[in-house]
Design an enzyme around this catalytic site. Structure first.
Site, PDB file in Angstrom:
ATOM      1  N   ARG A 239       0.850  -1.194   0.000  1.00 53.74           N
ATOM      2  CA  ARG A 239       0.000   0.000   0.000  1.00 53.74           C
ATOM      3  C   ARG A 239       0.883   1.239   0.000  1.00 53.74           C
ATOM      4  NH1 ARG A 239      -3.328  -2.994  -1.309  1.00 53.74           N
ATOM      5  NH2 ARG A 239      -5.380  -3.447  -0.414  1.00 53.74           N
ATOM      6  N   GLU A 268      -3.559   7.628  -4.664  1.00 48.40           N
ATOM      7  CA  GLU A 268      -3.955   7.087  -5.967  1.00 48.40           C
ATOM      8  C   GLU A 268      -5.256   7.741  -6.434  1.00 48.40           C
ATOM      9  OE1 GLU A 268      -4.031   2.836  -5.393  1.00 48.40           O
ATOM     10  OE2 GLU A 268      -1.925   2.787  -4.873  1.00 48.40           O
ATOM     11  N   HIS A 286      -1.294   0.178  -9.572  1.00 50.22           N
ATOM     12  CA  HIS A 286      -1.924  -0.711  -8.586  1.00 50.22           C
ATOM     13  C   HIS A 286      -2.539  -1.925  -9.294  1.00 50.22           C
ATOM     14  CE1 HIS A 286      -3.869  -0.768  -4.326  1.00 50.22           C
ATOM     15  NE2 HIS A 286      -3.678  -1.991  -4.764  1.00 50.22           N
TER      16      HIS A 286
END
Length: 320
Positions: A239, A268, A286
């Site tokens: 993360r 993000e 991601h």
């Protein structure tokens, strides 16, 4: 495949975002699906909050305390992700709401990607690809890169994904070092470090593979980056919040860190502007679990958990 139990199509399920079309179609077939993104959320909740008994979330869009309280009939949250940092677990526990996620099915893809990022950064694959496409090869050879085989790989978090990364790195004759809350008995030939800074000092490649919790937020800080040093490479497939992004950016820009392979970021879908022009950084959007095969398995697990819950069977992958 679980049979669709009669009456399930009347059960209200709230899907937070259009993150998987197969999952969306299947939810629509089996349940009374409410799409959170398709209309004004306040209007949707005002009209339908009493009908919604389940919520489907993912790594980017979860359910906070406010939304949980706005759904008085909510009984289960099924996450299309392993990470649970976007779900208010404390509130769920307090209200007796069940929570499930999708472990195991995405372990291989995320571990494959971690190794792919390490190779991409160290062998400068993306920069070399640009070198060929731009026509620069006609004017001379590409610069030399760095070997990956035989390097010291440090892994933060030796859970399912961390262990799968270690196994792959072993095949490259890498020495495996790791940090976790406690030493693992299974990891006989891996070296345990009780601090992340010590791990970084003894690693050429540092991979973040732990869960994001308040304790692991910014676990990779300035001190850890300095310990990894100007020849070290940071790989993050966990993360964005694990890494102090401002410190990472300045270390890369100033050459205090050798390189980075990043699949995740703090805000993000925004990746730091200063990284976009750097050749020693590989940036992904991601996509750790982003294969056709794995996303289908994840969707089936989300559906399976909902199906099991509303049929009165044990949950497949319970968290809460």
């Amino acid at each position: 495949h679980l049979r669709i139990t009669a009456g399930m199509e009347k059960i209200g399920v709230l899907m937070m975002a259009p993150f998987n079309s197969y999952l969306e179609q299947e939810l629509d077939k089996r349940f009374n699906l409410f799409r959170y993104w398709s209309r004004n959320p306040n209007e949707l909740l005002a009209q339908h909050s009493e009908k919604i008994r389940a919520a489907v979330v993912n790594a980017g869009i979860g359910v906070d305390a406010e939304l949980i309280h706005a759904l008085p009939k909510l009984e289960i949250i099924s996450s299309f992700s392993v990470g649970l940092d976007k779900i208010d677990l404390k509130t769920c526990e307090g209200k007796g709401i069940r929570v499930t996620n999708t472990p195991d099915v995405l372990t291989d893809d995320v571990a494959d990607l971690a190794i792919g990022l390490a190779l991409s950064v160290m062998r400068k694959l993306c920069a070399c690809d640009r070198f060929v496409r731009s026509g620069a090869w006609k004017n001379g050879q590409f610069e030399l890169a760095t070997k990956f085989s035989g390097k010291r790989v440090g892994i933060i978090g030796l859970g399912r994904i961390g262990s799968a990364i270690a196994k792959r790195a072993e095949a490259f004759d890498c020495q495996i070092n790791y940090y976790s809350r406690s030493e693992k008995q299974i990891a006989v030939n891996y070296k345990y470090f009780s601090s992340v800074t010590d791990l970084a000092s003894n690693s050429d490649v540092l991979v973040v593979a732990c869960a994001l919790t308040p304790e692991t937020t910014h676990i990779v800080n300035r001190e850890v980056i300095e310990a990894l040093g100007p020849d070290g490479v940071l790989i993050n497939i966990a993360r964005g919040g694990h890494v102090d992004e401002a410190e990472l950016v300045s270390a890369l820009v100033e050459g205090r860190l050798g390189g980075a392979g990043l699949d995740v970021f703090e805000n993000e879908p925004d990746a730091p502007e200063q990284l976009l022009g750097l050749d020693n950084v590989v940036l992904l959007s991601h996509v750790g679990s982003g294969t056709v095969e794995t996303r289908k398995d994840m969707a089936d697990l989300v559906l399976g958990n909902l199906q099991a819950y509303f049929s009165g069977h044990p949950l497949l992958t319970p968290v809460v």
